[in-house]
Design an enzyme around this catalytic site. Structure first.
Site, mmCIF file in Angstrom:
data_model
loop_
_atom_site.group_PDB
_atom_site.id
_atom_site.type_symbol
_atom_site.label_atom_id
_atom_site.label_comp_id
_atom_site.label_asym_id
_atom_site.label_seq_id
_atom_site.Cartn_x
_atom_site.Cartn_y
_atom_site.Cartn_z
ATOM 1 C CE LYS A 244 -3.261 -1.124 -0.749
ATOM 2 N NZ LYS A 244 -3.450 -1.815 -2.065
ATOM 3 N N GLY B 40 2.165 2.477 -2.911
ATOM 4 C CA GLY B 40 2.168 3.045 -4.256
ATOM 5 C C GLY B 40 2.857 2.144 -5.267
ATOM 6 C CD1 TRP C 240 1.986 6.502 -10.449
ATOM 7 C CD2 TRP C 240 2.186 7.349 -8.379
ATOM 8 N NE1 TRP C 240 2.155 7.859 -10.561
ATOM 9 C CE2 TRP C 240 2.267 8.401 -9.320
ATOM 10 C CE3 TRP C 240 2.269 7.640 -7.024
ATOM 11 C CZ2 TRP C 240 2.445 9.727 -8.916
ATOM 12 C CZ3 TRP C 240 2.442 8.961 -6.626
ATOM 13 C CH2 TRP C 240 2.528 9.987 -7.565
ATOM 14 C CG HIS D 188 4.754 -6.603 -1.664
ATOM 15 N ND1 HIS D 188 4.750 -5.255 -1.920
ATOM 16 C CD2 HIS D 188 3.701 -7.118 -2.345
ATOM 17 C CE1 HIS D 188 3.732 -4.969 -2.728
ATOM 18 N NE2 HIS D 188 3.088 -6.073 -3.012
ATOM 19 N NE ARG E 174 -8.179 4.122 0.205
ATOM 20 C CZ ARG E 174 -8.335 5.232 0.918
ATOM 21 N NH1 ARG E 174 -9.538 5.671 1.205
ATOM 22 N NH2 ARG E 174 -7.278 5.911 1.369
HETATM 23 P P1 A3P Z 1 -4.986 4.859 -1.194
HETATM 24 O O1 A3P Z 1 -5.605 3.625 -0.621
HETATM 25 O O2 A3P Z 1 -4.490 5.794 -0.124
HETATM 26 O O3 A3P Z 1 -5.835 5.545 -2.186
HETATM 27 P P2 A3P Z 1 -0.177 -0.286 -3.745
HETATM 28 O O4 A3P Z 1 -0.135 -0.046 -5.209
HETATM 29 O O5 A3P Z 1 1.185 -0.426 -3.125
HETATM 30 O O6 A3P Z 1 -1.110 -1.386 -3.382
HETATM 31 O O7 A3P Z 1 -0.733 1.061 -3.090
HETATM 32 C C1 A3P Z 1 -2.065 1.434 -3.300
HETATM 33 C C2 A3P Z 1 -2.200 2.907 -3.013
HETATM 34 O O8 A3P Z 1 -1.640 3.659 -4.094
HETATM 35 C C3 A3P Z 1 -3.645 3.302 -2.900
HETATM 36 O O9 A3P Z 1 -3.662 4.398 -1.984
HETATM 37 C C4 A3P Z 1 -3.945 3.715 -4.338
HETATM 38 O O10 A3P Z 1 -5.087 4.525 -4.467
HETATM 39 C C5 A3P Z 1 -2.674 4.464 -4.667
HETATM 40 N N1 A3P Z 1 -2.432 4.555 -6.121
HETATM 41 C C6 A3P Z 1 -2.653 3.615 -7.079
HETATM 42 N N2 A3P Z 1 -2.320 4.080 -8.281
HETATM 43 C C7 A3P Z 1 -1.869 5.346 -8.112
HETATM 44 C C8 A3P Z 1 -1.394 6.357 -8.997
HETATM 45 N N3 A3P Z 1 -1.315 6.153 -10.301
HETATM 46 N N4 A3P Z 1 -1.029 7.546 -8.469
HETATM 47 C C9 A3P Z 1 -1.106 7.766 -7.143
HETATM 48 N N5 A3P Z 1 -1.556 6.853 -6.252
HETATM 49 C C10 A3P Z 1 -1.925 5.650 -6.721
#
Ligand code: A3P
Length: 344
Positions: free
Chosen positions: A83, A85, A88, A156, A310
């Site tokens: 979680k 990012g 991304w 991870h 999210r």
């Molecule tokens: P939130 O739950 O705070 O919205 P991971 O990819 O490690 O599982 O992390 C998920 C988090 O990254 C979520 O945060 C998600 O919304 C956010 N996220 C996913 N894609 C993203 C993007 N392109 N830019 C910024 N945040 C992103």
């Protein structure tokens, strides 16, 4: 607190979270039998292996990759706690490395010189496979020979538990972490989106207590971050340490640094043109979240792609944590990170 309504769960079956006992090697059975354990939010047991907590189904894949993974000096690893990012960073890294192959801007008619970008039809987790969840999950020693170079991989796993060849080789690692309060809130939502229909929502209090004690997937979160942080100070040419917050606030600067670190630096012409903006737009939260593939499709393991998108903001914890919770996490963060001058 809890200003936002929880989303309805993605319909995943609980089977994908467990690996059946008969699929485990005898060695794995023996290791698991000796590990401390505690139940997680699915009432599935978590086991503490090499100082970090995992579901039973992950111990075998971890052993597999620790035993069999062979690194190439050209490999690139995306390393993250959950979680932070990951989705991304996978999108950005894939796009930086392949920027000459694919069309970065679907709105421009490039006279078909480049192929359509794979992110338009595939989730970033498909484009950048994970060692323990994808590659070594069902196979002891998968054949990775068909992967194009540089191989773009992710994990991870905490630094200490990575396969030795990944640590010893000259391959590059990009580690991304995030403010622990936002990580926790994101994780809490994630657990509730994944929960089977038959299961109650996890209360935030229940999960918070576990998170603070370090009992969450690939946790303790703070130890996970410190492992990579310390190594990045020792070997800055090998590990780039990034924070979600800096990616949000200074995306152009981070992208330039990332390209350079990976050996795919941007030329002056690229920096002065639209390339960096196009990459950021393509990989932006809004763009990825609204692509059909991420609205309606699932990963091979059964998790819906939309679960990974999210809110994508910094500081969302303010909408969910009480003052006491905030103080509790901040105190742990100060205790663990303060002496390393690591701030969020
Ligand atoms: P939130 O739950 O705070 O919205 P991971 O990819 O490690 O599982 O992390 C998920 C988090 O990254 C979520 O945060 C998600 O919304 C956010 N996220 C996913 N894609 C993203 C993007 N392109 N830019 C910024 N945040 C992103």
């Amino acid at each position: 607190m809890a200003a936002e309504k929880l989303e309805a769960p993605a319909s995943v079956s609980i089977e994908i979270f467990e690996k059946y006992d008969e699929e485990l090697s005898q060695e794995c059975h023996n290791i698991i039998a000796a590990l401390p354990s505690e139940s997680d939010w699915f009432s599935v047991q978590l086991y503490r292996y090499q100082g970090f907590w995992y579901q039973k189904r992950l111990i075998q894949p971890i052993l597999n990759c620790q035993k069999h993974f062979q690194a190439h000096d050209t490999d690139i690893f995306i390393a993250t706690p959950l979680k932070c990012g990951t989705t991304w960073l996978k999108a950005l890294t894939f796009t930086i490395i392949n920027r000459k192959k694919y069309n970065l801007n679907p709105n421009l008619d490039t006279t078909q010189t480049n192929a359509p970008h794979p992110l338009l039809t595939a989730n970033p987790h498909v484009l950048v496979p994970n060692l323990e969840f994808d590659l070594y999950f069902n196979t002891n020693n998968p054949d990775l020979s068909s992967f194009p170079s540089p191989r773009l991989l992710s994990s991870h796993l905490p630094y200490a538990s990575l396969p030795e060849p990944a640590k010893q080789s000259r391959c590059k690692m990009v580690f991304l972490c995030r403010n622990p309060k936002d990580v926790f809130v994101s994780f809490w939502h994630f657990t509730n989106r994944l929960r089977p229909d038959i299961q109650e929502f996890n209360t935030i209090e229940y999960l918070f207590e576990k998170f603070c004690r370090g009992v969450n997937y690939f946790g303790p979160f703070w130890d996970h971050v410190l492992g990579y942080y310390k190594e990045s100070l020792e070997r800055p040419e090998k590990i780039m340490f990034l924070k979600y917050e800096e990616l949000k606030s200074e995306p152009v600067r981070v992208l330039k640094d990332l390209g350079k670190f990976l050996g795919y630096g941007f030329s002056e012409e690229e920096e002065n043109g639209n390339v960096i903006d196009d990459i950021l737009r393509l990989c932006s939260f809004e763009n990825l979240k609204n692509l059909e593939v991420n609205k309606s499709e699932k990963l091979p393991a059964g998790v819906e792609n939309k679960t990974y998108f999210r809110r994508g903001e910094v500081g969302d914890w303010k909408n969910f944590l009480t003052i006491d919770m905030m103080k509790q996490i901040d105190a742990i963060t100060e205790e663990k990170f303060g002496k390393h001058d690591l701030k969020f």
